[in-house]
Design an enzyme around this catalytic site. Structure first.
Site, PDB file in Angstrom:
ATOM      1  N   ASP A  25      74.632   7.084  13.402  1.00 32.40           N
ATOM      2  CA  ASP A  25      73.679   8.103  13.415  1.00 32.40           C
ATOM      3  C   ASP A  25      72.780   8.068  14.829  1.00 32.40           C
ATOM      4  O   ASP A  25      72.156   8.993  15.483  1.00 32.40           O
ATOM      5  CB  ASP A  25      72.952   7.829  12.210  1.00 32.40           C
ATOM      6  CG  ASP A  25      72.445   6.374  12.057  1.00 32.40           C
ATOM      7  OD1 ASP A  25      73.022   5.556  12.583  1.00 32.40           O
ATOM      8  OD2 ASP A  25      71.260   6.143  11.459  1.00 32.40           O
ATOM      9  N   ARG A  83      67.783   1.573  16.404  1.00 31.93           N
ATOM     10  CA  ARG A  83      66.976   0.948  15.493  1.00 31.93           C
ATOM     11  C   ARG A  83      68.146  -0.004  14.621  1.00 31.93           C
ATOM     12  O   ARG A  83      69.118  -0.032  14.845  1.00 31.93           O
ATOM     13  CB  ARG A  83      66.042   1.956  14.647  1.00 31.93           C
ATOM     14  CG  ARG A  83      66.920   2.828  13.807  1.00 31.93           C
ATOM     15  CD  ARG A  83      66.228   3.645  13.201  1.00 31.93           C
ATOM     16  NE  ARG A  83      66.898   4.734  12.141  1.00 31.93           N
ATOM     17  CZ  ARG A  83      66.642   6.152  12.220  1.00 31.93           C
ATOM     18  NH1 ARG A  83      65.840   6.578  12.811  1.00 31.93           N
ATOM     19  NH2 ARG A  83      67.531   6.885  11.563  1.00 31.93           N
ATOM     20  N   ASP A  84      67.455  -0.551  13.659  1.00 36.49           N
ATOM     21  CA  ASP A  84      68.155  -1.266  12.764  1.00 36.49           C
ATOM     22  C   ASP A  84      69.127  -0.569  11.733  1.00 36.49           C
ATOM     23  O   ASP A  84      68.751  -0.500  10.472  1.00 36.49           O
ATOM     24  CB  ASP A  84      67.187  -2.397  12.004  1.00 36.49           C
ATOM     25  CG  ASP A  84      66.161  -1.758  11.311  1.00 36.49           C
ATOM     26  OD1 ASP A  84      65.950  -0.427  11.513  1.00 36.49           O
ATOM     27  OD2 ASP A  84      65.485  -2.432  10.388  1.00 36.49           O
ATOM     28  N   GLU A  85      69.929   0.293  12.269  1.00 38.08           N
ATOM     29  CA  GLU A  85      70.803   1.338  11.438  1.00 38.08           C
ATOM     30  C   GLU A  85      72.237   1.213  12.234  1.00 38.08           C
ATOM     31  O   GLU A  85      72.938   0.544  11.806  1.00 38.08           O
ATOM     32  CB  GLU A  85      69.980   2.666  11.557  1.00 38.08           C
ATOM     33  CG  GLU A  85      70.701   3.480  10.518  1.00 38.08           C
ATOM     34  CD  GLU A  85      69.951   4.315   9.433  1.00 38.08           C
ATOM     35  OE1 GLU A  85      68.622   4.147   9.851  1.00 38.08           O
ATOM     36  OE2 GLU A  85      70.333   5.293   8.644  1.00 38.08           O
ATOM     37  N   GLU A 130      66.488  12.774  16.947  1.00 40.28           N
ATOM     38  CA  GLU A 130      66.742  12.905  15.599  1.00 40.28           C
ATOM     39  C   GLU A 130      65.782  14.117  14.926  1.00 40.28           C
ATOM     40  O   GLU A 130      66.270  14.790  14.051  1.00 40.28           O
ATOM     41  CB  GLU A 130      66.235  11.494  14.779  1.00 40.28           C
ATOM     42  CG  GLU A 130      66.468  11.418  13.492  1.00 40.28           C
ATOM     43  CD  GLU A 130      66.138  10.203  12.646  1.00 40.28           C
ATOM     44  OE1 GLU A 130      65.448   9.283  13.439  1.00 40.28           O
ATOM     45  OE2 GLU A 130      66.711  10.017  11.780  1.00 40.28           O
ATOM     46  N   HIS A 175      70.157  10.546  18.562  1.00 33.44           N
ATOM     47  CA  HIS A 175      70.674  11.101  17.391  1.00 33.44           C
ATOM     48  C   HIS A 175      71.208  12.272  17.585  1.00 33.44           C
ATOM     49  O   HIS A 175      70.835  13.348  17.814  1.00 33.44           O
ATOM     50  CB  HIS A 175      69.840  11.418  16.427  1.00 33.44           C
ATOM     51  CG  HIS A 175      69.760  10.624  15.126  1.00 33.44           C
ATOM     52  ND1 HIS A 175      69.381   9.095  15.033  1.00 33.44           N
ATOM     53  CD2 HIS A 175      69.968  10.991  13.535  1.00 33.44           C
ATOM     54  CE1 HIS A 175      69.313   8.876  13.674  1.00 33.44           C
ATOM     55  NE2 HIS A 175      69.730  10.036  12.992  1.00 33.44           N
TER      56      HIS A 175
HETATM   57  C1  BGC Z   1      70.022   8.326   9.319  1.00 36.35           C
HETATM   58  C2  BGC Z   1      70.754   9.881   9.393  1.00 36.35           C
HETATM   59  C3  BGC Z   1      71.303  10.066   8.050  1.00 36.35           C
HETATM   60  C4  BGC Z   1      70.550   9.668   7.185  1.00 36.35           C
HETATM   61  C5  BGC Z   1      70.924  10.122   5.713  1.00 36.35           C
HETATM   62  C6  BGC Z   1      69.177   8.111   8.074  1.00 36.35           C
HETATM   63  O1  BGC Z   1      68.537   6.999   8.128  1.00 36.35           O
HETATM   64  O2  BGC Z   1      69.549   8.149  10.532  1.00 36.35           O
HETATM   65  O3  BGC Z   1      71.070  10.375  10.411  1.00 36.35           O
HETATM   66  O4  BGC Z   1      72.378  11.012   7.877  1.00 36.35           O
HETATM   67  O5  BGC Z   1      69.820   8.605   7.015  1.00 36.35           O
HETATM   68  O6  BGC Z   1      69.981  11.064   5.236  1.00 36.35           O
END
Ligand code: BGC
Length: 924
Positions: free
Chosen positions: A495, A499-501, A775, A796
């Site tokens: 995504d 960040r912490d993702e 995003e 994003h």
């Molecule tokens: C992500 C999105 C992902 C979403 C789910 C987010 O935290 O960054 O791109 O699809 O969560 O809705």
């Protein structure tokens, strides 16, 4: 040109009368052959080392002087040596002359392939006019380790006192071994728990980074194969590895140790001596492990490196490791090991910084001018113990200070402590950052721009397209889409990268997948990721929100959202369309079916999918604006629409694979869902759901409305857009919005949305200086303030899905689903808006497809390229056939242009391969 072809046909007449053997003789006059076969690829790769496929598919390109090249037959041959190949003797496989016009994805069908063996291959072809090619230059592939029993290496774990609750130091492992004579060839087969860097005799092995990449580790773990022949030397040699926590045990979202809390190495060095004997040096009890200068290195947090702790010479002979602790042999299965389907992650390009700034808060900030993903190479000289800190961020705040709130818990910080003896150059090892700006602290002496270099890191997916227009803002948008893809294709489609993702969010990936396949060669990349989709799919068929799945906890499922989980069906289908890849459909078929069956059960007898959690039209304009009164698109509608869409794609897939019963069953199911959708969500006047743009877009794009409703629904959508003058769609509606408009005759509205510069629009971020896709539509608001820091990524790719429309509709390069992989292309540019010129090209497996148009008043010119062994239809919109010329000649008189017809307002014609320059008068 005609003469050449004639000359070749005469020659062919002679050749055809001779025996097959005669074909193998070197030819004295290669200039007689007008057909050239090149660009040989094996499983989407050039000369791949360490292939895991038992029936690799072979593809080649055909070039020639003449137009309309069609392959009529081909012959493939495969040998163990180039000499065998050249002589045609002792072949491993000879396909014989195969009557086929297929020049891509032809599976090897010889005897079983052997682990470790290199196979050389070549191809020649005959065309449909009696011409032929020479044998191509040879290409090769080399098999990896196919059987679990090929692995004699043992898994080893460093025995170190580690605190697994935080980022621990990176271990280094080493072992010496003897090379007892001249070496013919040597390979290293390697993988790890965590990430690894392999070293041999003081050199880094391979040019990949963050190996072994990220998969559903417990089920599929990639190993890499390296050619290390050139690194070995007689006598003592040293093989070593550095390990990092990586995705395996580092922090991912709120947890650590997702796959385990111990790092481990599996390495097998195989030496073949000149005399033909073999020797294997593998990871085993004889290795030793220690820690070194990498005090911590993790995906989110960055790296802490103390160069004073370096162990000089640790990866070379002569180093004394007597005080290094030993390693422990661990038991892990080798059956999960897989050769990579996709490309490795590499350093792809370098970015030079553009400016050094002094922020109001007193920080020194370096601006790289581009939001990028990777890391900084630092050049520095100073006293031992000096610590330089690099803090990475995507944007500056309104005052000009580094903005880090949107990074959440990701520190993205690299700290380097100098060893202090002359110039030092440093790059971090097991981390990557998403950044444009770097705040630098503690730099000794004067910092100049040449001291920092941005290293762009991503999966080595080759760029596949060019796209440019007469509008610089749209060109910047395309640039941003491309950089969004670079930054988020790091072995997994993520995504966001900062960040912490940084997770493999399925919804984002499916929305962007078609655009991704235009921009870059993502066939292998998605083939690999789809196997992880199948691997992590729940037993009941539900598909996790992120793949690899690190969100599901024993007490908390995290799966099954409409528009996200559908990636399991949509991406295989898009891969099939873009690359003519039937195998991906075969391999994913069970997974695709499981998903649709899951939803069918959830939907129950009324065929409406209503009760489960779904993210809906994520980040739609309405949902992010508390002051906006517009309705959001109902989640039931969204979910049922995607249920229909996946069922439709599954039915098509079943047709392609010849599974006619399944196809009929899913076609019938689709009819039921369509009926239910209309009953539940559509009024007789063609109002769909809550009257939102996404409701219309999904209903029309997924073909859910009966004929009489379609035009009414489309006109309501167009009216909404004219009234608001902007889009209101989120992640799920946006990719299809412009398609629906242009399909239903609202091209002006589509162009209006594309060219709009104010929020919400694609160009709004461009006007704010964006260099990647944001995003949110309003990541930075008009007053310069930021959207909610809790979720505000500036890299994003999801909204970049508009790129697909730009290629398919603006430039007009369209795949024909009945001849996928660009075997037959439909050129149908739709000029509009303020554009006077659009140019796009795309590298298909057959070769380059290109479309370039200019418009001046009502004069329209279209130059196109159609690669060998493909054909195309050309649709010139709003053009009278009798006004159409090709290279200045009335098109009716041009040889090779056939199927001329006036189809309503459009002129339509058919062409074979070649380059064409059409011109016409456009009525509109
Ligand atoms: C992500 C999105 C992902 C979403 C789910 C987010 O935290 O960054 O791109 O699809 O969560 O809705």
């Amino acid at each position: 040109m005609r003469n050449l072809v004639l000359c070749q046909s005469v020659w062919m007449g002679v050749a055809a009368a001779t025996s097959l053997v005669a074909f193998d003789r070197p030819r004295a006059a290669p200039q007689m052959t007008a057909l050239v076969v090149d660009h040989l690829r094996t499983e989407y790769k050039d000369n791949p080392l360490g292939l895991g496929t038992s029936r690799p598919r072979l593809s080649w390109r055909i070039h020639g002087e003449s137009r309309g090249i069609v392959q009529a037959d081909y012959q493939l041959r495969v040998a163990r040596t180039t000499a065998d190949l050249a002589s045609g003797r002792s072949l491993v496989w000879d396909s014989g002359r195969v009557k086929s016009n297929e020049s891509i994805q032809q599976p090897y069908a010889g005897r079983a392939l052997q682990s470790r063996q290199r196979y050389y291959w070549q191809v020649r072809i005959w065309d449909d006019k009696g011409g032929d090619s020479l044998w191509s230059e040879p290409a090769w592939w080399e098999m990896g380790l196919l059987a679990a029993s090929d692995w004699t290496a043992k898994w080893i774990e460093p025995v170190l006192d580690e605190d697994a609750s935080g980022p621990p130091p990176s271990p280094m492992l080493r072992r010496t071994f003897q090379v007892r004579g001249p070496v013919r060839s040597a390979r290293a087969y390697v993988t790890s728990h965590g990430q690894y860097e392999l070293h041999l005799n003081g050199a880094r092995v391979g040019d990949d980074v963050l190996a072994p990449g990220w998969t559903s580790y417990n089920r599929r773990l990639q190993y890499q194969t390296y050619d290390i022949t050139h690194l070995l030397k007689a006598g003592e040699n040293v093989v070593g590895a550095i390990l990092g926590s990586g995705w395996y045990r580092g922090q991912l979202q709120n947890y650590r140790n997702h796959y385990g809390d111990r790092l481990a190495l599996l390495a097998q060095v195989e030496v073949t001596y000149a005399d033909g004997s073999h020797e294997t040096v593998a990871s085993d009890e004889a290795w030793r492990a220690s820690t070194g200068p990498i005090l911590s290195s993790e995906i989110y947090s960055g790296e802490i490196y103390d160069a004073r702790l370096e162990k000089a010479g640790w990866d070379r002979p002569g180093y004394r490791d007597a005080d290094w602790p030993s390693v422990r042999v661990a038991q892990y299965p080798t059956a999960t090991l897989v050769a990579p389907d996709g490309p490795p992650i590499r350093r792809i390009e370098e970015v030079k910084p553009v400016k050094i700034l002094r922020s109001p808060s007193g920080q020194t900030i370096v601006d790289f001018g581009q939001n990028m993903v990777g890391w900084v190479r630092l050049s520095v000289e100073g006293a031992a113990g000096t610590r330089v800190t690099l803090r990475h961020a995507e944007v500056l705040d309104q005052k000009g200070n580094l903005y880090i709130d949107n990074l959440r818990a990701a520190a993205q910080t690299v700290m380097y402590t100098l060893r202090g003896a002359g110039p030092e150059v440093f790059e971090p090892h097991f981390t990557f950052q998403g950044f444009r700006f770097v705040a630098i602290d503690g730099y000794p002496g004067t910092l100049t721009l040449d001291r920092l270099t941005g290293i762009v890191v991503h999966s080595d997916i080759a760029p596949a397209s060019e796209f440019s227009t007469s509008d610089p803002l749209i060109n910047q948008l395309q640039h941003n889409i491309l950089w969004g893809q670079k930054g988020n294709f790091v072995d997994v489609p993520t995504d966001c990268p900062q960040r912490d993702e940084r997770l493999g969010w399925t919804g984002d990936a499916q929305a962007f997948s078609r655009t991704a396949a235009f921009n870059m060669d993502v066939a292998g990349f998605f083939t690999k990721w789809l196997k992880d989709v199948a691997a992590d799919q729940y037993d009941n068929g539900s598909v996790p929100h992120v793949i690899p799945d690190v969100l599901t906890r024993p007490d908390r499922p995290n799966a099954g959202s409409a528009g996200w989980a559908d990636a399991a069906v949509i991406i295989p289908w898009n891969t099939y369309l873009s690359y003519g890849d039937r195998r991906v459909l075969e391999e994913q078929y069970a997974s695709m079916t499981k998903w649709v069956e899951y939803v069918r059960r959830r939907a129950g007898d009324d065929y409406l999918w209503t009760e489960d959690f779904t993210f809906g039209d994520w980040l739609a304009y309405a949902t992010t604006r508390s002051d906006y009164p517009g309705a959001t698109t109902g989640k039931d509608l969204v979910a049922t629409a995607f249920f229909a869409h996946s069922t439709d794609l599954l039915a098509r897939t079943a047709r392609v694979l010849g599974r006619t019963e399944d196809a009929a069953r899913y076609e019938a199911l689709l009819e039921k869902i369509r009926g239910a959708f209309v009953m539940e969500f559509v009024t007789p006047e063609g109002r769909v759901g809550e009257n939102t743009q996404t409701a219309y877009v999904l209903a029309l794009q997924f073909d859910l409305l009966p004929e009489p409703f379609r035009a009414r629904a489309a006109s309501r959508l167009a009216a909404d857009i004219r009234e608001r003058k902007h889009l209101t769609t989120g992640f799920l509606g946006t990719p299809y919005l412009l398609h629906v408009l242009s399909t239903y005759g609202y091209l002006d509205e589509a162009y209006m949305l594309l060219e709009r510069r104010e929020y919400p629009s694609w160009l709004y971020p461009v006007t704010r200086g964006a260099t990647t896709i944001w995003e949110r539509w309003d990541g930075i608001k008009a007053d310069g303030s930021f959207q909610d820091a809790g979720m505000n990524s500036f890299n994003h790719y999801a909204y970049g899905a508009v790129g697909e429309w730009m290629y398919r509709i603006m430039a007009g390069i369209e795949i024909d689903p009945s001849a996928p992989g660009y075997k037959h292309v439909v050129f149908q540019p739709h000029p509009g808006g303020h554009f006077t010129e659009v140019s796009a090209s795309h590298e298909t497996l057959y070769g380059r497809v290109a479309s370039h148009w200019t418009r001046s008043g009502n004069r329209f010119e279209l130059t196109i390229e159609v690669p060998g062994n493909t054909s195309a239809s050309v649709r010139l919109t709003h053009a009278r056939l009798d006004s159409v010329t090709e290279a200045g000649q009335p098109v009716r008189s041009v040889a090779g242009v056939t199927g001329l017809r006036q189809d309503g307002e459009d002129a339509v014609l058919e062409i074979g391969s070649g380059r064409y320059r059409f011109a016409c008068a456009m009525a509109k």
